[in-house]
Design an enzyme around this catalytic site. Structure first.
Site, PDB file in Angstrom:
ATOM      1  N   HIS A  72      58.024  24.197  64.754  1.00 31.33           N
ATOM      2  CA  HIS A  72      57.603  22.704  64.483  1.00 31.33           C
ATOM      3  C   HIS A  72      57.837  22.395  65.779  1.00 31.33           C
ATOM      4  O   HIS A  72      58.304  22.700  66.668  1.00 31.33           O
ATOM      5  CB  HIS A  72      58.726  22.354  63.413  1.00 31.33           C
ATOM      6  CG  HIS A  72      59.966  21.826  63.684  1.00 31.33           C
ATOM      7  ND1 HIS A  72      60.138  20.300  64.132  1.00 31.33           N
ATOM      8  CD2 HIS A  72      61.123  22.662  63.716  1.00 31.33           C
ATOM      9  CE1 HIS A  72      61.355  20.518  64.515  1.00 31.33           C
ATOM     10  NE2 HIS A  72      61.829  21.480  64.362  1.00 31.33           N
ATOM     11  N   CYS A  73      57.225  21.113  65.832  1.00 32.53           N
ATOM     12  CA  CYS A  73      57.385  19.974  66.915  1.00 32.53           C
ATOM     13  C   CYS A  73      57.568  18.642  66.442  1.00 32.53           C
ATOM     14  O   CYS A  73      58.034  18.440  65.182  1.00 32.53           O
ATOM     15  CB  CYS A  73      56.094  20.271  67.782  1.00 32.53           C
ATOM     16  SG  CYS A  73      54.646  19.830  66.944  1.00 32.53           S
ATOM     17  N   GLY A  74      57.118  17.639  66.866  1.00 31.07           N
ATOM     18  CA  GLY A  74      57.294  16.304  66.583  1.00 31.07           C
ATOM     19  C   GLY A  74      56.284  15.917  65.739  1.00 31.07           C
ATOM     20  O   GLY A  74      56.493  15.113  64.553  1.00 31.07           O
ATOM     21  N   GLY A  76      53.169  18.130  64.750  1.00 28.30           N
ATOM     22  CA  GLY A  76      52.441  19.610  64.382  1.00 28.30           C
ATOM     23  C   GLY A  76      51.274  19.973  65.601  1.00 28.30           C
ATOM     24  O   GLY A  76      50.887  20.981  65.417  1.00 28.30           O
ATOM     25  N   PHE A 101      58.435  17.380  62.754  1.00 28.60           N
ATOM     26  CA  PHE A 101      59.715  16.429  62.832  1.00 28.60           C
ATOM     27  C   PHE A 101      59.592  15.309  61.857  1.00 28.60           C
ATOM     28  O   PHE A 101      60.331  14.701  61.094  1.00 28.60           O
ATOM     29  CB  PHE A 101      60.353  16.586  63.995  1.00 28.60           C
ATOM     30  CG  PHE A 101      61.972  16.075  63.702  1.00 28.60           C
ATOM     31  CD1 PHE A 101      62.988  16.741  63.072  1.00 28.60           C
ATOM     32  CD2 PHE A 101      62.305  14.793  64.121  1.00 28.60           C
ATOM     33  CE1 PHE A 101      64.149  16.189  63.068  1.00 28.60           C
ATOM     34  CE2 PHE A 101      63.523  14.457  64.124  1.00 28.60           C
ATOM     35  CZ  PHE A 101      64.559  15.047  63.549  1.00 28.60           C
TER      36      PHE A 101
END
Length: 125
Positions: A72-74, A76, A101
């Site tokens: 995961h990141c901020g 996608g 996130f």
């Protein structure tokens, strides 16, 4: 149940924040955050591991025996790029959290955050 997207000639499982939370709570996955160390330090999912995109090497990932890796990141976008790198390195299966996130926070799930007023880490919401 996760939806599946095509990633070149492979499949990418895309989980919602709720699915990721359920699997993380059940210790079924390893959640890897590919954001920057500063982003992670400011706020992150409890139990997530940090492996920043800037220094990411798919060959250094652990095997997925027993626990599936979910990135995961901020938002996608970076986690999808990491999935592409993993695919190129022969890593499978591939999965990431849809919306990153931001989706986790929007769902109202707990996360660690630095309180700017005090500098202390708090569990929110």
């Amino acid at each position: 149940m996760a939806k599946t997207e095509r990633l070149h000639d492979a499949s990418l499982d895309v989980y919602t924040a709720a699915e990721v939370k359920q699997m993380l709570d059940a210790n079924e996955i390893v959640l890897i955050d590919v954001r920057t160390p500063a982003e992670f330090m400011f706020e992150h999912v409890p139990g997530a591991l940090l492996y920043p995109m800037s220094g990411f090497d798919a060959a250094k990932l652990p095997t997925q025996e027993g626990k599936r890796i979910v990135f995961h990141c901020g938002s996608g976008l970076r986690s999808r790029r990491i999935a592409e790198r993993c695919h190129a390195a022969g890593v499978a299966p591939l999965a990431h959290m849809e919306g990153g996130f931001a989706a986790w926070k929007q769902a109202g799930f707990k996360y660690y955050a630095i309180d700017p007023a005090t500098g202390s880490v708090t569990l929110r919401p």
